[in-house]
Design a protein around this motif. Sequence first.
Motif, mmCIF file in Angstrom:
data_model
loop_
_atom_site.group_PDB
_atom_site.id
_atom_site.type_symbol
_atom_site.label_atom_id
_atom_site.label_comp_id
_atom_site.label_asym_id
_atom_site.label_seq_id
_atom_site.Cartn_x
_atom_site.Cartn_y
_atom_site.Cartn_z
ATOM 1 N N ASN B 101 30.119 10.263 -21.709
ATOM 2 C CA ASN B 101 30.020 8.816 -21.558
ATOM 3 C C ASN B 101 29.831 8.492 -20.075
ATOM 4 O O ASN B 101 30.694 8.800 -19.250
ATOM 5 C CB ASN B 101 31.300 8.180 -22.105
ATOM 6 C CG ASN B 101 31.245 6.668 -22.077
ATOM 7 O OD1 ASN B 101 30.639 6.078 -21.179
ATOM 8 N ND2 ASN B 101 31.885 6.032 -23.040
ATOM 9 N N HIS B 236 26.684 8.287 -27.358
ATOM 10 C CA HIS B 236 27.519 7.624 -28.339
ATOM 11 C C HIS B 236 27.228 8.191 -29.729
ATOM 12 O O HIS B 236 26.232 7.830 -30.362
ATOM 13 C CB HIS B 236 27.260 6.110 -28.302
ATOM 14 C CG HIS B 236 28.288 5.326 -29.051
ATOM 15 N ND1 HIS B 236 28.024 4.131 -29.642
ATOM 16 C CD2 HIS B 236 29.597 5.584 -29.296
ATOM 17 C CE1 HIS B 236 29.116 3.674 -30.221
ATOM 18 N NE2 HIS B 236 30.077 4.535 -30.030
ATOM 19 N N THR B 527 29.181 0.994 -24.457
ATOM 20 C CA THR B 527 28.458 0.735 -25.696
ATOM 21 C C THR B 527 28.683 -0.683 -26.180
ATOM 22 O O THR B 527 28.330 -1.029 -27.299
ATOM 23 C CB THR B 527 28.896 1.728 -26.786
ATOM 24 O OG1 THR B 527 30.302 1.576 -26.977
ATOM 25 C CG2 THR B 527 28.598 3.149 -26.365
#
Lengths: 542, 542
Positions: B101, B236, B527
């Motif tokens: 991430n 993701h 996200t």
Amino acid sequence: MTRNIYEQHLDRNDANYLPLTPLTYLRRSAQVYPDRIAQIHGDRRITWAETYERCRRFASALQKQGIGLGDTVAVMAPNVPALFEAHFAVLMVGGVLNALNTRLDAAALTFILNHGEAKVLITDRELNDVMKDAVADLGRDIFVVDIDDPEYTGDNDHLGTVEYEDFIAAGDPGYEWSYPADEWQACCLNYTSGTTGNPKGVVYSHRGAYLISTGNALAWNIPSHPVYLWTLPMFHCNGWGFPWTVAMVAGTSVCLRRVDAGNIFRAIAEHKVNHFCGAPIVLGMLINATAEQRRNFDHPVKVMTAGAPPPAAVLLKMEREGFDVTHVYGLTECYGPAVVCAPQDGWSLLADEVRAETKSRQGVPYHMLEDLMVADAGTLEPVPRDGETMGEVFMRGNLIMKGYLKNPDATDAAFAGGWFHTGDLGVWHPDGYIQLKDRSKDVIISGGENISSIEVEGVLYKHPAVITAAVVAKPDEKWGETPCAFVELKPGVEVTADEIIAFCRERLAKFKCPRYVVFGDIPKTSTGKIQKFKLRDMLPED
Amino acid sequence: MTRNIYEQHLDRNDANYLPLTPLTYLRRSAQVYPDRIAQIHGDRRITWAETYERCRRFASALQKQGIGLGDTVAVMAPNVPALFEAHFAVLMVGGVLNALNTRLDAAALTFILNHGEAKVLITDRELNDVMKDAVADLGRDIFVVDIDDPEYTGDNDHLGTVEYEDFIAAGDPGYEWSYPADEWQACCLNYTSGTTGNPKGVVYSHRGAYLISTGNALAWNIPSHPVYLWTLPMFHCNGWGFPWTVAMVAGTSVCLRRVDAGNIFRAIAEHKVNHFCGAPIVLGMLINATAEQRRNFDHPVKVMTAGAPPPAAVLLKMEREGFDVTHVYGLTECYGPAVVCAPQDGWSLLADEVRAETKSRQGVPYHMLEDLMVADAGTLEPVPRDGETMGEVFMRGNLIMKGYLKNPDATDAAFAGGWFHTGDLGVWHPDGYIQLKDRSKDVIISGGENISSIEVEGVLYKHPAVITAAVVAKPDEKWGETPCAFVELKPGVEVTADEIIAFCRERLAKFKCPRYVVFGDIPKTSTGKIQKFKLRDMLPED
């Protein structure tokens, strides 16, 4: 050797691993689209919720009859709801569905019922003449369920003591089916046509049935809720997997007892059918339909064809009639279609004849078929991709059968070297598309040269008077073999053998041209495959 | 117990059984559509044949670096070709891809790299500030490959000694990858956002990656050759499986370093993008785009959204802008989306508001997710399908993770009773569609009554001045908890807390209405998920 970190406490369990089975497709469509029409048959409309309930009742009734894991249930029927539903109900109890070819004779049926050890037979009243003889010769008892389809108006007797609707009505609508213990578990048994010797029983798995369904959807770009017409017999490789495919995408399955051009056009016009499958013979029916048989329709209709390489001329005519034809290729051993002539962008720009020729090639693997090659039959060495070098077609992957039932020798031979041997001969084009040239046993060897019967047939189909053509080898003292053509002409047209041969000479090397031409009906299987072994008995004298 | 006839000499072999892996999709597209554009990135165009060759070189280079079965390769990058290619190359050598991430801080990254035991780190130059610190704290050496993307014009230093293009150029373009020995083999590692304690490492299998691909195609009716825009980060849940889905259907993957409305509209207009995914925050960007950011387009554009239940008002506005929105639901533990709000025929006839509300429900299982239920968290007894009784959402099937890496306790807890426990609370509607009401930890309990924060947020989103809204529990002496709203307003608009509360009172039971309203920026993950745990630290004093 120590296990790596990903091999520790990350095992399959009940929450994260379930056997792949097409039964989940049926359940999902029943739950998500309960009121959508699953089946149309005559005036009947059966929703997905009703279909699921009928299948559960059917499964429960089979279980009461003692059917369980590894038990065979044979069905002898045209494309009616009972056969569609058997594709789920038999699997729910762990049984194996054996859909019988409705064109077989009693002796072949007796052989199959006994070889497959069927414990239950479900049979349509129309076919009871032949089934009666087949059952009489079994030498054992078998539990028989009759299908008394209101769409059949003939007057045959019942063969058993219970009718299909009564049989399933006695079953439990809340029957709780189980997943197969293993997705490799057998689910279907399909006998090859067996042109020589006894037919072989091809066994499918739940995993394969699950994957042919997604394969069909991807190869054919099937969206949700297609209206699918049953022109292809469900006894033929389980209708190429389409009972499960239609369930997966919650489509509508339009049954059809009798395949003719009028019925097909009517279904397209009345039910907005937008997908159907069929051998080139079905395509031929449509392009040669009479004005009375035709109906107007203005929605797109997609046709999947296979069974024999469709002549380019037929593909072209279908296109002109407004059908979008996808050509696939396969065998019973690979769940029906496992190879598709996937269209390429540039093809729409090709001249008509070139495009039709291009689309008549067999093509590339389905998404779910891992490997396809044309290779030397002895060494398994792939042939060059030159469009010329002949080799045998080999396949490998998850769309290949489990094997032949009770036939270890044939199974081992089919899988020798870790590939499935198709017995088909072809070439590999530079773009990766394969093209069949012949069954190995259908090649004509004349003066030491191989002649592809398919190539000669392709030329014959271009003749405007020809509806059907087949070429087989005729023994010849001088050349060893020489091509003999069998030809069906359009009604009312006259043409001579010399004219046909002259037509071929303009388009083929002389040694490839038929030396003999026989006019008349050509014997075909129920799926429209030409029976060359019968033609070989019909060869003319010199 | 004797084996039945279907259990004799019908075993798996090299010809009829191959492990399911998404690698076969890449190979097929490279072979069937070699010249189609697989990747667009800035001015670069990379075909499927080139992508396959680059992946093979990449795999070969990894192998030379000692990467093999069960070894972790971490990638820290925005949506660029290197990360797309890693979804295949790492799997080819038996390795496990850990896409990081990009919004994490150095401490979290150090934890992840060490917990996942990454042996190679591939990192984009833009992110090297944080990666430098993360690597410095590892306490061990790690082989670093830098991505020096021409589309990035900043001036960070390299972290390692080799650049990605040089790294793969040294690999063998003819590298022969192997199938995993077992389709259950791990292929990806994704860390949950970990709102409390350390993040958990979710492990995916080749089988799951293969099946999420067909699941996406079926749920979203994706035809061959879509043009897919990377608005959703590939880190993701591996971009919800779309690297593999796009490979399966031979689509075009349009990379995007920076997600903003202008870039999205430009890609839609210039590349004819017709599919993209994103959290509701991305939808919000589009409907609130400025005139300068907008571009005209006249082709259909499908949007898949998830990550938080999209407010009905947002869905409705997107529809009016001409986007066709499909709402899906899932978690990292189920490969991203595993539940879809499958549209029904009748919905197009519903009034706008009702339709938008209907489409904001989470829906029904993907075709490849075998089971979904809302049930009592203790007994696993399904709740009535009344649209009212709350329960926990449970899933079971082939789209569920292998488990949490090196965390047997969390794995066992997640799978207790043979179901995956999502921790999400919701109701089950009579039509079988589930609707989330809250994360179990986000429910507000006020005076003994449960208040769904999602319900209150849905009302706040209807206020014309509100762009983003989040509601959390504020401890309260009298009521136990009471709802506190955090609100982001449109630029230049003014509204008071009292006006917001009055707006809610008109639409909600009084006990559900926020007692406090806080205006300002709301912290979100990369996200677009709102970080409620941060809001809980931002609660106002009484």
